[in-house]
Design an enzyme around this catalytic site. Structure first.
Site, PDB file in Angstrom:
ATOM      1  N   GLU A  35       0.781  -1.211   0.011  1.00 34.60           N
ATOM      2  CA  GLU A  35      -0.060  -0.080   0.108  1.00 34.60           C
ATOM      3  C   GLU A  35       0.741   1.384  -0.198  1.00 34.60           C
ATOM      4  OE1 GLU A  35      -4.503   0.972   1.687  1.00 34.60           O
ATOM      5  OE2 GLU A  35      -3.347  -0.101   2.723  1.00 34.60           O
ATOM      6  N   TYR A 105      -0.038  -7.714  -1.881  1.00 38.53           N
ATOM      7  CA  TYR A 105      -0.858  -6.888  -0.965  1.00 38.53           C
ATOM      8  C   TYR A 105      -2.354  -7.282  -1.506  1.00 38.53           C
ATOM      9  CZ  TYR A 105      -4.042  -3.066   0.333  1.00 38.53           C
ATOM     10  OH  TYR A 105      -5.014  -1.980   0.607  1.00 38.53           O
ATOM     11  N   ASP A 144       0.425  -8.091   3.434  1.00 37.99           N
ATOM     12  CA  ASP A 144      -0.954  -7.861   4.008  1.00 37.99           C
ATOM     13  C   ASP A 144      -1.909  -8.860   3.330  1.00 37.99           C
ATOM     14  OD1 ASP A 144      -3.403  -7.016   4.632  1.00 37.99           O
ATOM     15  OD2 ASP A 144      -3.197  -5.194   4.317  1.00 37.99           O
ATOM     16  N   ASN A 146      -4.928  -9.784   4.189  1.00 37.34           N
ATOM     17  CA  ASN A 146      -6.153  -9.286   4.554  1.00 37.34           C
ATOM     18  C   ASN A 146      -6.953 -10.391   4.861  1.00 37.34           C
ATOM     19  OD1 ASN A 146      -7.146  -6.576   4.383  1.00 37.34           O
ATOM     20  ND2 ASN A 146      -6.281  -6.440   2.091  1.00 37.34           N
ATOM     21  N   ASP A 241      -1.403   2.450  10.225  1.00 37.10           N
ATOM     22  CA  ASP A 241      -2.240   1.528  10.930  1.00 37.10           C
ATOM     23  C   ASP A 241      -2.145   0.067  11.056  1.00 37.10           C
ATOM     24  OD1 ASP A 241      -2.757   1.175   8.256  1.00 37.10           O
ATOM     25  OD2 ASP A 241      -4.947   1.101   8.444  1.00 37.10           O
TER      26      ASP A 241
END
Length: 250
Positions: A35, A105, A144, A146, A241
Site C-alpha cells: 500500500e 497486497y 498484507d 487481508n 495502521d
C-alpha cells in the site's frame, strides 16, 4: 537473513514521520512494503546498499508494493501474469538462487463484501501462481494478506464473522494455501499466543485498546521449515495502521 514486511498505508506520509528511522533500526536484508499509494517519480528514497523494486497501481494513490533488497535478484516479476489481476500493483516476485520472495497486497473484500467474489477468484489464481513457483524452488510469501485466519488472530472474532477479512470463505482460502505446502511462520513459533496483532482500525481507539487483527504474514514453503529461526510482530512500531512483521531464516 532478516525479512521485514510492512503495510505503510501511504509511503509518502510515513516517510514524513518515521520511515527511515524504522528502516535503519530494523536493518533487514529484505524490506517489503504494501500500500505504497504512489506512482513512479513521486518519491526518491536514498537507500544506500539496497536495490529497489517497485510495482505501481494504474490507479493513482492506490495499492502498490515495493521491495528493498541488499542483494540483486536473479529475476523480477511484477504481478502474476494474469491481466485482470495485474493492474493494481499488488505483487512483486524476486528470484534468488535458493528461493523466491513474493511480496503481496491481497485485495480487500470491502464493505458489505462488495468484492468478495473477486477476492475468492484472486485467492485461487494466486495460490496456483505460488504452487508453480514452489515446484521450482521454495517460496517465501509476505505481505498484507487481508485475512485473520483463526479466532485468536483478532480481538473481536464473534462480531466479525460476516466482515471482510474474517469471512468463512476467506479463512478457508488461507487454510487451502497452508494445505498446499506452506507454513504460517508466526503460528509455527507461537501456536497459542493471543493478543498479537498487526493491524488496528484508526477508529474507536483500537490500537490503544489493542482491538486488532493479525493480517500481515510471512508464509513459507514447507521445504524451508528447518531454516526458520524466528518470527516477530513489531507492535512497538507506529507510523501506519499496520505494524511491521519479521521473519528470520538461517
Amino acid at each position: 537473513m532478516k525479512f521485514i514486511s510492512w503495510n505503510v498505508n501511504g509511503l509518502r506520509a510515513v516517510v514524513s514521520k518515521n520511515f527511515m528511522e524504522v528502516f535503519n533500526t530494523l536493518e533487514a536484508d529484505f524490506f517489503c512494503l504494501q500500500e505504497t499509494k504512489l506512482q513512479a517519480g513521486q518519491i526518491d528514497l536514498d537507500l544506500p546498499g539496497y536495490y529497489q523494486y517497485w510495482n505501481y497501481a494504474e490507479k493513482k494513490g492506490y495499492s502498490g508494493t515495493a521491495i528493498f533488497a541488499k542483494e540483486a535478484a536473479l529475476a523480477v516479476t511484477y504481478g502474476i501474469d494474469l491481466a485482470h489481476h495485474d493492474q493494481e500493483g499488488r505483487v512483486i516476485t524476486l528470484e534468488y538462487p535458493e528461493f523466491y520472495l513474493v511480496n503481496c497486497y491481497t485485495p480487500n473484500s470491502q464493505a458489505k463484501l462488495a468484492r468478495l467474489d473477486y477476492r475468492l477468484t484472486w485467492e485461487d489464481d494466486f495460490r496456483s501462481y505460488l504452487q508453480k513457483l514452489n515446484e521450482k524452488k521454495p517460496v517465501i510469501l509476505c505481505g498484507d494478506l487481508n485475512v485473520a485466519h483463526q479466532e485468536i488472530d483478532l480481538k473481536n472474532w464473534k462480531t466479525n464473522q460476516k466482515n471482510a477479512g474474517f469471512t468463512p470463505q476467506e479463512r478457508q482460502k488461507f487454510s487451502e494455501l497452508l494445505e498446499a505446502g506452506f507454513i504460517d511462520s508466526f503460528r509455527h513459533f507461537y501456536p497459542d499466543v493471543t493478543g498479537q496483532y498487526s493491524w488496528w482500525s484508526y477508529r474507536f481507539n483500537a490500537r490503544q485498546n489493542n482491538a486488532g487483527w493479525r493480517i500481515d504474514y510471512f508464509v513459507v514453503a514447507e521445504a524451508l521449515k528447518e531454516k526458520l529461526v524466528d518470527a516477530k510482530i513489531h507492535t512497538e512500531i507506529f507510523g501506519s495502521d499496520h505494524c511491521p512483521v519479521e521473519l528470520v531464516l538461517a
